[in-house]
Design an enzyme around this catalytic site. Structure first.
Site, PDB file in Angstrom:
ATOM      1  N   THR A 178       0.877  -1.186   0.000  1.00  0.00           N
ATOM      2  CA  THR A 178       0.000   0.000   0.000  1.00  0.00           C
ATOM      3  C   THR A 178       0.906   1.224   0.000  1.00  0.00           C
ATOM      4  O   THR A 178       1.391   1.619  -1.051  1.00  0.00           O
ATOM      5  CB  THR A 178      -0.974  -0.034   1.201  1.00  0.00           C
ATOM      6  OG1 THR A 178      -0.249  -0.245   2.400  1.00  0.00           O
ATOM      7  CG2 THR A 178      -1.991  -1.143   1.025  1.00  0.00           C
ATOM      8  N   LYS A 200       3.802  -7.078   4.228  1.00  0.00           N
ATOM      9  CA  LYS A 200       3.590  -5.657   3.907  1.00  0.00           C
ATOM     10  C   LYS A 200       3.036  -4.949   5.142  1.00  0.00           C
ATOM     11  O   LYS A 200       2.418  -5.581   5.994  1.00  0.00           O
ATOM     12  CB  LYS A 200       2.654  -5.478   2.723  1.00  0.00           C
ATOM     13  CG  LYS A 200       1.249  -5.973   2.857  1.00  0.00           C
ATOM     14  CD  LYS A 200       0.255  -5.091   3.585  1.00  0.00           C
ATOM     15  CE  LYS A 200       0.311  -3.660   3.105  1.00  0.00           C
ATOM     16  NZ  LYS A 200      -0.604  -2.845   3.980  1.00  0.00           N
ATOM     17  N   THR A 228      -3.073  -2.235   7.926  1.00  0.00           N
ATOM     18  CA  THR A 228      -2.895  -3.672   7.824  1.00  0.00           C
ATOM     19  C   THR A 228      -1.490  -4.195   7.620  1.00  0.00           C
ATOM     20  O   THR A 228      -0.751  -3.775   6.750  1.00  0.00           O
ATOM     21  CB  THR A 228      -3.725  -4.232   6.650  1.00  0.00           C
ATOM     22  OG1 THR A 228      -5.066  -3.920   6.904  1.00  0.00           O
ATOM     23  CG2 THR A 228      -3.573  -5.724   6.537  1.00  0.00           C
ATOM     24  N   GLU A 264       6.169   4.381   7.946  1.00  0.00           N
ATOM     25  CA  GLU A 264       5.893   5.778   7.594  1.00  0.00           C
ATOM     26  C   GLU A 264       6.664   6.769   8.452  1.00  0.00           C
ATOM     27  O   GLU A 264       6.534   6.776   9.672  1.00  0.00           O
ATOM     28  CB  GLU A 264       4.409   6.063   7.832  1.00  0.00           C
ATOM     29  CG  GLU A 264       3.512   5.413   6.849  1.00  0.00           C
ATOM     30  CD  GLU A 264       3.111   6.387   5.778  1.00  0.00           C
ATOM     31  OE1 GLU A 264       2.887   7.556   6.120  1.00  0.00           O
ATOM     32  OE2 GLU A 264       3.032   5.980   4.621  1.00  0.00           O
ATOM     33  N   ASN A 300      -0.247  11.074   7.689  1.00  0.00           N
ATOM     34  CA  ASN A 300      -1.466  10.555   8.286  1.00  0.00           C
ATOM     35  C   ASN A 300      -2.536  11.602   8.518  1.00  0.00           C
ATOM     36  O   ASN A 300      -3.642  11.266   8.950  1.00  0.00           O
ATOM     37  CB  ASN A 300      -1.128   9.804   9.575  1.00  0.00           C
ATOM     38  CG  ASN A 300      -0.495   8.469   9.265  1.00  0.00           C
ATOM     39  OD1 ASN A 300      -1.111   7.631   8.632  1.00  0.00           O
ATOM     40  ND2 ASN A 300       0.750   8.288   9.669  1.00  0.00           N
ATOM     41  N   SER A 357      -9.821  10.617   1.407  1.00  0.00           N
ATOM     42  CA  SER A 357     -10.595  10.358   0.195  1.00  0.00           C
ATOM     43  C   SER A 357     -10.012  11.122  -0.985  1.00  0.00           C
ATOM     44  O   SER A 357      -9.104  11.920  -0.815  1.00  0.00           O
ATOM     45  CB  SER A 357     -12.052  10.721   0.384  1.00  0.00           C
ATOM     46  OG  SER A 357     -12.168  12.103   0.605  1.00  0.00           O
TER      47      SER A 357
END
Lengths: 392, 392
Positions: free
Chosen positions: A154, A177, A188, A268, A387, A392
């Site tokens: 991702t 991942k 996830t 991240e 973050n 969206s």
């Protein structure tokens, strides 16, 4: 043992894999993977998120795994299929059915994993076309294993693979991942492991639980146990070699530990990779609880980002973990320099040089023999930046 | 009732206060405060940090409070006197002794509070000069109460005071500073409350515990329970009025709640003030545990910073709190807009406008009647900036 990165699930004999771009991600990157166990054996085990809000694929796969047999795993990025209601569960079921039909097996032998934004239905027409395409590309090559590892990414910046080959002729491979919820909107941690060792299902399950407890469960970047976390292991028996169960467990743990460290390195906004050792605890549970509390503490994490050996914050976080302890016995060591012992500061804290990327912190309670190591990171501007972007 | 800000500990009759610049802080700002209860009564109660690593003043004051009587409280900023060993405890004891001698009471009637960097000894010559100076300035004026409120500030940008006067003729006043560990290197939430109501010591203790449970304990900015957190209440009985214990408890809670909201508004890096209501829980403990987990979740907090009504992250954090729940019953409402119900997304999440400073989140488990409200903030760049600056 020698852990090799850059090779993964197709290293053990008996496995084929594929990774394709199905158009689930708008970027056009690979987003659907298949891993198939051609046997002769199909033992499998799985460990799933402890989150009470479980994504549809977790509900499906944990049910499937009660049989401890898997012929295949299908994975997608680009959508978590979490909080999507009965329709979302039907989507997962339909995907498993399609894979099963293609392979000529039962849907109950197909696990499903998803990762991406929570609360969106998957574009099932694209998933279905992706399954068909992936089935047509199944291959036992290293390229195919890499393609599968890449298709589950991702916000990860690179594929994570690891494998190890035992002198007795069996091997373990895998990919992973994400980690916790540290990949921002996209959630996830997923991992698929394969082996060609001959193992009965109870041994395989015990080995996976042991390995996960000491590897995936010990990585804590932001405390975010996602709705989708899944670790699966599939055993083909294709080597014909039955390993000592203890040795297999240690090797599986080592491969998982390598994957976990790759996850941390690619998390991240990370600027510091921190090994946090809690020692001298009355129990492993105590040690782990303190380790997690310190690892999740934003004041400790921001101090690390600032290369500040702020042992006072480490002492504060240790003390608030809910574990009874004697502050007079507490000892804190940062990068080899003891900074706090016997209830008092020791020496000059600037002697603990945190300018590098790797930091080792030892918290010793002097209260017992138990210990645990938690792997974590700092908290940087980049983490906040990534973050706080609207999802969206 | 009417809560008034800008007046504090000297509002009730029977109290004098002072706040002076003793030179403990290098800035030259006020850094030592005294609050004295001239009676006729001296009931008192205290609540202290649950951190297993307790600062010297906490060890001293919690011992003193077992007698449930206080003549005075001495407070300093500029140093937490935590993790300073037996010498640090002797410093606290000596400070209490000096205040006691000055007032002609016993040291056992003097509580001590400190706030500032962990792990540094206090400059005792300056503390001692400060105590002498403060004793000379003790006064029952509002200016004196403000000076005391100001002297305990660390990275707070303004003094926090609140008071309320009951129609029956008694009043409650107080000040507070910091909150959790959110004030960066400088730690600690401290609050002193005063009342001229007539209360026996058991009533006062019960009222304080009730009020703290529903106010100070419900503010969670970064989970950082400091080594020094202390809330004290002193009752002079000077009004001669004995209130209904239930009414006193409610009024004390209201004053504390007002102070807590002032703390939140002035917390480091705050751009959003968030009221997080957890409803429909099987127990208040369940509701509070979920509220804290969501309030401390960095992915929820960074989404709030980005004005993103990311209910998926709220669902994830709710699910990982360790409270059994039925995800199909979970309902999430943000600023009056239901975004998730019956296991599925509801409507368009952009309808929940988070552009303002105040955000209300409701998490309803539909599993019972219990509820809890946690007050929290977002996680911004400024928080990282402030807290990653090297502390020395």
């Amino acid at each position: 043992m020698n852990i090799e990165q850059g090779r993964g699930v197709t290293t053990p004999a008996g496995f084929r894999a594929a990774g394709v771009a199905a158009g689930i991600k708008s970027s056009g990157a690979r987003d659907l993977a298949l891993v198939v166990n051609d046997g002769p054996r199909q033992e499998a085990a799985g460990v799933f998120t402890t989150n009470a809000v479980k994504a549809a694929p977790v509900l499906w796969s944990s049910q499937v795994l009660t049989e401890r047999r898997l012929h295949a795993v299908v994975l997608n990025s680009g959508g978590a299929n979490a909080c999507t209601g009965p329709e979302g569960f039907q989507d997962t079921h339909a995907t498993a059915e399609q894979v099963a039909d293609t392979l000529g097996v039962g849907a109950i032998e197909v696990a499903v994993c998803s990762t991406g934004l929570i609360g969106e239905r998957l574009p099932m027409d694209r998933v279905s076309m992706g399954v068909a395409a992936a089935a047509g590309e199944l291959d036992s090559s290293q390229q195919a294993g890499f393609a599968a590892a890449e298709a589950v990414l991702t916000t990860d910046t690179r594929a994570k693979q690891a494998c190890a080959t035992h002198p007795d002729g069996w091997s373990i491979g895998g990919f992973a991942k994400g980690a916790g919820m540290l990949a921002p909107n996209l959630a996830t941690m997923l991992s698929v492991l394969t082996t060609d060792a001959v193992l009965d299902e109870v041994q395989l399950d015990a080995a996976l639980r042991y390995a996960v407890r000491l590897s995936y469960d010990r990585l804590d970047v932001d405390g975010g146990t996602s709705t989708n976390d899944t670790v699966l292991v599939l055993a083909s028996g294709a080597s014909g070699v039955r390993p000592d169960p203890g040795a297999f467990q240690e090797w599986l743990t080592a491969v998982c530990d390598d994957l976990v460290r790759q996850l941390r390195a690619d998390s991240e906004g990370v600027t510091k990779e921190v090994d946090l050792h809690v020692r001298g605890a009355a129990s492993e549970a105590d040690a782990e609880r303190i380790g997690r509390t310190v690892a999740e503490d934003n004041l400790v994490k921001t101090a690390l980002f600032g290369s500040d050996p702020n042992w006072g914050r480490i002492a504060m976080a240790t003390g608030r973990a809910g574990v009874p302890l004697d502050a007079q016995q507490l000892e804190i060591t940062v990068n080899g320099v003891v900074l706090f012992a016997a209830g008092q500061p020791v020496g000059d804290r600037s002697a603990a040089d945190l300018s590098g990327r790797f930091v080792e912190i030892i918290v010793d309670l002097h209260a017992g023999e138990a210990e645990a190591t938690i792997l974590t990171t700092d908290l940087s501007h980049h983490y906040v930046e990534e973050n706080s972007a609207y999802s969206s």
